[in-house]
Scaffold this active site. Structure first.
Site, PDB file in Angstrom:
ATOM      1  CG  HIS A  55     -39.665 -28.202 -29.692  1.00 41.10           C
ATOM      2  ND1 HIS A  55     -40.786 -28.301 -30.481  1.00 41.10           N
ATOM      3  CD2 HIS A  55     -39.395 -26.871 -29.590  1.00 41.10           C
ATOM      4  CE1 HIS A  55     -41.176 -27.095 -30.844  1.00 41.10           C
ATOM      5  NE2 HIS A  55     -40.355 -26.205 -30.308  1.00 41.10           N
ATOM      6  CG  ASP A  83     -39.328 -22.730 -27.299  1.00 44.53           C
ATOM      7  OD1 ASP A  83     -39.443 -23.517 -28.260  1.00 44.53           O
ATOM      8  OD2 ASP A  83     -40.189 -21.871 -27.016  1.00 44.53           O
ATOM      9  CG  HIS A 126     -44.063 -25.870 -27.497  1.00 49.83           C
ATOM     10  ND1 HIS A 126     -43.041 -25.596 -26.601  1.00 49.83           N
ATOM     11  CD2 HIS A 126     -43.700 -25.248 -28.647  1.00 49.83           C
ATOM     12  CE1 HIS A 126     -42.118 -24.848 -27.164  1.00 49.83           C
ATOM     13  NE2 HIS A 126     -42.487 -24.625 -28.426  1.00 49.83           N
ATOM     14  NE  ARG A 140     -40.032 -18.103 -29.336  1.00 50.94           N
ATOM     15  CZ  ARG A 140     -39.151 -18.986 -29.787  1.00 50.94           C
ATOM     16  NH1 ARG A 140     -39.536 -20.208 -30.075  1.00 50.94           N
ATOM     17  NH2 ARG A 140     -37.884 -18.629 -29.977  1.00 50.94           N
TER      18      ARG A 140
END
Length: 310
Positions: A136, A138, A286, A301
């Site tokens: 996917h 983000d 990723h 993150r």
């Protein structure tokens, strides 16, 4: 004079493989746009980890403010390698935010837990196993998906827990020409519900439906800086291609999703606590590998707000 008759060509049995699979044979592996000079880096040492994507950066301390020249060279490395890795940084939340902030305004995601800082999402895989084992990009369900993200591993399992990234420009380059022509100018719908419904109850998702309505993005996005064409659909959030029948839309999306699976377009990173990855969300997808149960893996993150895809 003797005339020699060539032997008849052998007759092979009927043979085929299912349509729309990954295609074997040589791949076009181009890391940078055609005509772009491959210049050396002067302010750090760069060690490639893959042919088209992924490099370790040595000699940079991310806990310190970045001078303009270093920031510019890191930005060039990001555009050329798509994901950069920095070993043994052990940043505080403030330092992680400060580094990411050199690339723009930060954004938050109300569906994710936070760490010590509200702009730092905490991904504790011992609680909610979100977005592992699926390729996917983000937050493509936003009108302006993230430019990129800075991820730091706080706690790592004794084995496993790697992350892979795929270069979606290389994935596009290697599509069959007839597929490129079919998706030229096409747009696709992205929605947060399909991805998050695997992890959260409907009651929690319903509270965010008005804030995050479905959005449309180009199936093929032009990178705003490099100009390269990238596949911009993903298995977490893309639901259909606009104007296509359901069967054809599903078939094309399956093919486009599969392109991230080719190892030639990928890099795989094995984490140590304190390592940092910085990736270009406009150019990559990723995949976090969930192969470490029952051990714990904790990442933090920071996401950088992006622009509207074109």
């Amino acid at each position: 004079m003797t005339i020699t008759t060539p032997p008849p060509a052998p007759v092979l049995r009927e043979h085929r493989v299912p349509a729309d699979g990954l295609y074997e044979g040589p791949r076009e592996l181009r890391r940078v746009p055609e005509g772009r000079p491959d210049l050396p880096y002067e302010r750090f040492r760069l060690v490639p980890l893959g042919r088209v994507i992924g490099a370790e950066i040595h000699g940079v301390d991310l806990s310190r403010p970045l001078e303009a020249a270093l920031r510019a060279e890191l930005d060039r490395a990001l555009l050329e390698w798509k994901v950069l890795f920095f070993r043994d940084q052990h940043l505080t939340s403030h330092q992680q935010r400060a580094f990411a902030g050199h690339w723009g305004e930060l954004e938050t995601n109300p569906l994710l837990a936070t760490g010590d800082d509200p702009e730092v999402a905490r991904l504790d895989r011992s609680t909610v196993p979100t977005f592992e084992n699926i390729w996917h990009a983000d937050v493509t369900f936003r009108e302006r998906p993230a430019l990129g993200a800075v991820l730091q591993l706080r706690e790592v399992p004794p084995a496993g827990g790697d992350t892979l990234w795929a270069d979606m420009a290389a994935a596009y380059d290697n599509l069959p020409q007839e597929v490129k022509e079919r998706i030229e100018g096409a747009r696709a719908v992205h929605d947060f519900i399909p991805g998050f419904s695997r992890f959260f109850p409907p009651e929690r998702l319903a509270a965010h439906q008005e804030r995050f309505p479905p959005v449309e993005h180009p199936v093929v996005r032009r990178h705003p800086v490099t100009g390269r064409r990238t596949i911009f659909v993903n298995a977490s959030f893309t639901t259909r291609i606009v104007g296509f029948g359901r069967e054809e839309s599903d078939r094309l999306l399956r093919l486009l999703f599969q392109q991230a699976h080719a190892p030639e377009f990928q890099v795989r990173f094995s984490w140590r606590a304190g390592d940092v990855a910085f990736w270009d969300n406009r150019a990559t997808q990723h995949y976090a590998v969930n192969d470490y149960a029952p051990h714990r893996r904790v990442a933090e993150r920071v996401a950088i707000a992006g622009d509207r895809p074109h």
